[in-house]
Design a protein around this motif. Structure first.
Motif, short mmCIF file in Angstrom:
data_model
loop_
_atom_site.label_atom_id
_atom_site.label_comp_id
_atom_site.label_asym_id
_atom_site.label_seq_id
_atom_site.Cartn_x
_atom_site.Cartn_y
_atom_site.Cartn_z
N LEU A 126 1.01 -1.29 -0.04
CA LEU A 126 -0.08 0.05 0.23
C LEU A 126 0.80 1.16 0.16
CD1 LEU A 126 -3.07 0.74 0.25
CD2 LEU A 126 -2.78 1.13 2.54
N ALA A 127 2.00 1.12 0.58
CA ALA A 127 2.93 2.21 0.67
C ALA A 127 3.89 2.55 -0.37
CB ALA A 127 3.91 2.29 1.93
N ASP A 128 3.82 1.66 -1.25
CA ASP A 128 4.33 1.64 -2.62
C ASP A 128 3.78 2.43 -3.65
OD1 ASP A 128 5.76 1.17 -5.00
OD2 ASP A 128 5.59 -1.02 -5.07
N PRO A 129 4.33 3.71 -4.01
CA PRO A 129 4.00 4.61 -4.87
C PRO A 129 3.61 4.00 -6.35
CG PRO A 129 5.93 5.34 -4.30
CD PRO A 129 5.85 4.16 -3.48
N GLU A 130 4.34 2.95 -6.55
CA GLU A 130 4.20 2.32 -8.14
C GLU A 130 2.79 1.34 -8.05
OE1 GLU A 130 6.08 2.26 -11.05
OE2 GLU A 130 6.31 4.30 -9.96
N LEU A 131 1.97 1.22 -6.85
CA LEU A 131 1.15 0.13 -6.56
C LEU A 131 0.01 0.31 -7.64
CD1 LEU A 131 -0.01 -2.47 -5.24
CD2 LEU A 131 -1.21 -0.75 -3.91
N PRO A 132 -0.44 1.44 -7.88
CA PRO A 132 -1.65 1.87 -8.91
C PRO A 132 -1.31 1.47 -10.17
CG PRO A 132 -1.72 3.78 -6.86
CD PRO A 132 -0.34 2.77 -6.85
N ARG A 133 -0.10 2.17 -10.51
CA ARG A 133 0.30 1.89 -11.80
C ARG A 133 0.18 0.23 -12.00
NH1 ARG A 133 4.13 0.49 -14.46
NH2 ARG A 133 5.40 0.30 -12.59
N ARG A 134 0.88 -0.39 -11.22
CA ARG A 134 0.95 -1.78 -11.31
C ARG A 134 -0.51 -2.60 -11.48
NH1 ARG A 134 5.88 -4.00 -8.84
NH2 ARG A 134 7.12 -2.09 -8.09
N VAL A 135 -1.23 -2.05 -10.59
CA VAL A 135 -2.50 -2.82 -10.67
C VAL A 135 -3.23 -2.73 -11.91
CG1 VAL A 135 -4.90 -2.81 -9.70
CG2 VAL A 135 -2.89 -2.71 -8.02
N GLY A 136 -3.13 -1.17 -12.41
CA GLY A 136 -3.86 -0.73 -13.82
C GLY A 136 -3.19 -1.74 -14.75
N SER A 137 -1.81 -1.79 -14.58
CA SER A 137 -1.30 -2.38 -15.87
C SER A 137 -1.63 -4.26 -15.74
CB SER A 137 0.33 -2.31 -15.99
OG SER A 137 0.65 -3.19 -15.21
N VAL A 138 -1.92 -4.68 -14.60
CA VAL A 138 -2.55 -6.07 -14.60
C VAL A 138 -3.94 -6.15 -15.17
CG1 VAL A 138 -3.11 -7.88 -13.00
CG2 VAL A 138 -0.96 -6.90 -12.65
#
Ligand code: C2E
Ligand code: MG
Ligand code: MG
Ligand code: MG
Length: 293
Positions: A126-138
């Protein structure tokens, strides 16, 4: 031969003794290889609509099929993954696998309603700023409808700080995914963040559900959790429903969804096939009305 010289140095070489730090390091190396080498498995636990009993979706729960230690539960390795940073890779793998599986189920069961998928996130994810982008790409890679994915976040994870949490949840929400507060009631700031954060469901911790009908305090807590969820316009989900009595009590309290051994344990994907065959889609029939089983 070891000399019992009064110093304990010889114990380091005694294989019957294990040093926790050494064990931890060994397990860490093994976990790293496990992620790369395909030893992780995702099990799925059905989530049902309490009133209809119909399957609405599943929660993805990771397991480690360790070559010598057997099938390990998350409690044996998630914390280690979290502390070491491996959770990033582990979490990315689970999300990808779970979404891929949901797509496979949807393709295999075109006549049934889509399967909702819930995936757990740890604090560090959750603290990883890259998380939303990664979820979006999955989601994009698998062509999966974001509204069918729910990310489960514990109250403790929200302790990364209100601004950071709000930013992360806002970015995830913007993707169109659902958000759930997991293990509700075991953390601290419950009331405040329910108002503040854009969450869609509240998962009442198993520790309260298990006392339903036995412990009046627990029954009162579950009742207020359900009311609280409904007061802020979100769904209440009961975790760890094990008995018929608990199921009935939850229906009486107007709880929306349930998971637990009473319905099914977490299962490998192929063992869930019977659930899909048996359960009719949990949605109101459309005008074209493909009749359910
Ligand atoms: P959780 O997300 O709260 O998941 C519910 C846990 O309760 C699961 O344990 C599930 O197997 C268990 N459970 C479900 N119904 C019942 C029941 O009726 N009775 C009892 N006694 N237990 C029940 P599990 O699979 O061992 O997972 C434990 C925790 O590990 C999860 O709690 C979650 O916080 C974490 N976890 C699991 N998979 C992942 C993952 O992929 N990523 C992350 N970050 N955490 C995960
Ligand atoms: Mg969960
Ligand atoms: Mg939980
Ligand atoms: Mg839990």
């Amino acid at each position: 031969q070891a000399k019992a010289s009064g110093r304990n140095t010889w114990e380091l070489h005694d294989s019957s003794q294990s040093d926790p730090a050494v064990d931890r390091l060994q397990l860490l190396g093994e976990l790293r290889r496990a992620i790369a080498g395909g030893e992780l498995r995702v099990y799925y636990q059905p989530r049902v609509n309490l009133r209809s009993g119909n399957l609405t979706g599943v929660e993805a729960l990771v397991r480690w099929e360790h070559p010598t230690r057997g099938l390990l539960p998350p409690s044996d390795f998630i914390e280690l993954a979290e502390e070491s940073g491996l959770i990033r890779e582990l979490g990315a793998w689970v999300l990808d696998e779970a979404v891929a599986q949901a797509v496979r189920w949807a393709a295999a069961q075109p006549d049934r309603g889509p399967v909702e998928m819930a995936v757990n996130l740890s604090t560090r994810q959750l603290a990883d700023p890259e998380l939303p982008r990664r979820v979006g790409s999955v989601l994009a890679r698998h062509g999966f409808n974001p509204s069918l994915l729910t990310l489960e976040i514990t109250e403790t994870s929200l302790m990364i700080g209100p601004e950071a949490a709000l930013k992360a949840l806002g970015a995830l929400k913007a993707l169109g995914v659902g958000l759930a507060v997991d293990d509700f009631g075991t953390g601290y700031s419950s009331l405040t963040y329910l108002r503040q954060f854009p969450v869609d469901e509240l998962k009442i911790d198993r520790s309260f559900v298990s006392g339903l009908g036995i412990n009046s305090g627990d029954s009162a807590i579950v009742a207020s959790c359900v009311q609280l969820a409904h007061a802020v316009g979100i769904k209440a989900v009961a975790e760890g429903v094990e008995t018929e009595e608990q199921r009935e009590a939850l229906i009486g309290l107007d709880c929306d969804l349930a998971q637990g051994y009473h319905y099914a344990r977490p299962l490998p994907a192929d063992e869930l096939a019977s659930w899909f065959a048996m359960e009719s889609p949990d949605r109101t029939p459309t005008a074209s009305g493909a009749a359910a089983l």
